[in-house]
Design an enzyme around this catalytic site. Structure first.
Site, mmCIF file in Angstrom:
data_model
loop_
_atom_site.group_PDB
_atom_site.id
_atom_site.type_symbol
_atom_site.label_atom_id
_atom_site.label_comp_id
_atom_site.label_asym_id
_atom_site.label_seq_id
_atom_site.Cartn_x
_atom_site.Cartn_y
_atom_site.Cartn_z
ATOM 1 N N PRO A 168 0.704 -1.202 -0.064
ATOM 2 C CA PRO A 168 -0.055 -0.051 0.289
ATOM 3 C C PRO A 168 0.684 1.177 -0.102
ATOM 4 C CG PRO A 168 -0.223 -1.070 2.159
ATOM 5 C CD PRO A 168 0.517 -2.030 1.309
ATOM 6 N N GLU A 169 0.529 2.059 -0.867
ATOM 7 C CA GLU A 169 0.795 3.716 -0.850
ATOM 8 C C GLU A 169 -0.200 4.346 -0.330
ATOM 9 O OE1 GLU A 169 4.002 4.799 -3.688
ATOM 10 O OE2 GLU A 169 4.679 2.413 -4.035
ATOM 11 N N LYS A 201 -0.031 6.844 4.957
ATOM 12 C CA LYS A 201 -0.118 5.620 5.067
ATOM 13 C C LYS A 201 -0.587 5.140 6.303
ATOM 14 C CE LYS A 201 4.039 5.324 1.891
ATOM 15 N NZ LYS A 201 5.405 4.789 1.638
ATOM 16 N N ASN A 251 7.536 2.969 -2.929
ATOM 17 C CA ASN A 251 8.637 2.862 -4.115
ATOM 18 C C ASN A 251 7.971 3.069 -5.671
ATOM 19 O OD1 ASN A 251 10.882 2.589 -2.669
ATOM 20 N ND2 ASN A 251 10.729 0.374 -2.750
ATOM 21 N N ARG A 287 14.522 -1.704 -1.128
ATOM 22 C CA ARG A 287 13.722 -0.578 -1.855
ATOM 23 C C ARG A 287 13.925 -0.512 -3.264
ATOM 24 N NH1 ARG A 287 11.314 2.586 1.965
ATOM 25 N NH2 ARG A 287 12.280 2.989 3.877
#
Length: 299
Positions: A2-3, A51, A165, A269
């Site tokens: 999730p972003e 978030k 990301n 990442r």
């Protein structure tokens, strides 16, 4: 993973299912709050903050949760079989007469006084999808450390809240710079565009089941599709410009997309970029790549 847009969707589902309704069941399966009983209280609202999720409950209480990499909230109707993982992964249950919200694998779950919410989210920068969004403040935050690589600065939720990301990689592509370019080296016109573009991307995706960044914007440095294809992009492989497309041809110039980790190596990442369309520093050849092309850590 999730972003900000995904968390916004989760908040909307929870708010629709719970807000204005009395809880008849509550079960918080974390040691510190295992004895807390919210049954009999009305859920007032469910609000996303970057978030983070804030479920506000009658009596001045807020249930704060964060999904990070693997967490999720699922909503079920009465009698519907729960699905989202094995029972031992359930961390929270909030039930009304006709809906039950079940939180799976929640790495952060705490019950706060609503007046103390700042302890959980007060460190966050302007929320890209929130009422506090301020592009000027977000840009000031980013430029506060001009030597910091742009990709790392974008992931720092203290600068602006909601980017992970995926959007980090997509934003850098749209700006025509690599994620390793120092923030202070970003040309002034692109620096001014950055927060506006970031907000536009998340806004365009907050109601979509599938995230799409191609075709959302068109600038002198970007196109709405692969060279010669035109604006009508179709196919899952072309939903995103670079993220998840390692070794595949760039949608703009057909150069193979590259992948490397960014940061100090303590977290995976995965970072994607086009070596032809984006200028700036890049990792040295042979830099270790992430184990997968999809894992990332949220903050």
């Amino acid at each position: 993973m999730p972003e900000g847009d995904t968390v916004w969707q989760a908040a909307k589902r929870l708010h629709t299912a719970l807000a204005g309704r009395v809880l008849i069941r509550s079960d918080l399966r974390v040691p510190k709050f295992a004895t807390a009983d919210l049954a009999g209280r009305t859920v007032l609202d469910v609000t996303p903050r970057g978030k983070h999720l804030l479920t506000r409950i009658e009596g001045g209480l807020t249930l704060h949760s964060h999904l990070r990499m693997d967490g999720s909230w699922k909503v079920f109707t009465h009698g519907q079989r729960w699905s989202g993982g094995p029972a031992h992964q359930i961390r929270a249950i909030l039930g009304t007469e006709d809906r039950t919200a079940v939180g799976y694998r929640l790495p952060v779950l705490e019950l706060l006084r609503t007046t103390d919410e700042d302890r959980a989210v007060g460190h966050l920068g302007p929320d890209l999808l929130g009422p506090d969004w301020d592009p000027n403040r977000a840009l000031e935050n980013l430029l506060r450390d001009p030597a910091r690589p742009l990709g790392e600065a974008l992931l720092d939720q203290r600068n602006l809240a909601g980017i992970g990301n995926v959007y980090k990689s997509e934003l850098c592509f749209l700006l025509g710079v690599t994620p390793w370019l120092p923030v202070g080296a970003l040309p002034a016109d692109r620096a001014a565009l950055l927060p506006v573009l970031a907000q536009k991307l998340l806004e365009a995706n907050r109601d979509r089941p599938t995230r799409i960044t191609t075709g959302v914007v068109a600038t002198s440095r970007t196109t709405t599709g692969p060279r010669g294809q035109g604006p009508g992009i179709t196919g899952r492989d072309q939903n995103l410009y670079v993220y998840g497309r390692a070794s595949r041809p760039c949608l703009r110039c057909h150069t193979p997309i590259r992948l490397a980790n960014q940061g100090d190596g303590s977290r995976e990442r995965p970072t994607y970029w086009c070596p032809s369309c984006q200028f700036g520093p890049t990792p040295p050849p042979g830099t270790a790549q992430p184990r997968t092309g999809t894992r990332r850590t949220t903050n």
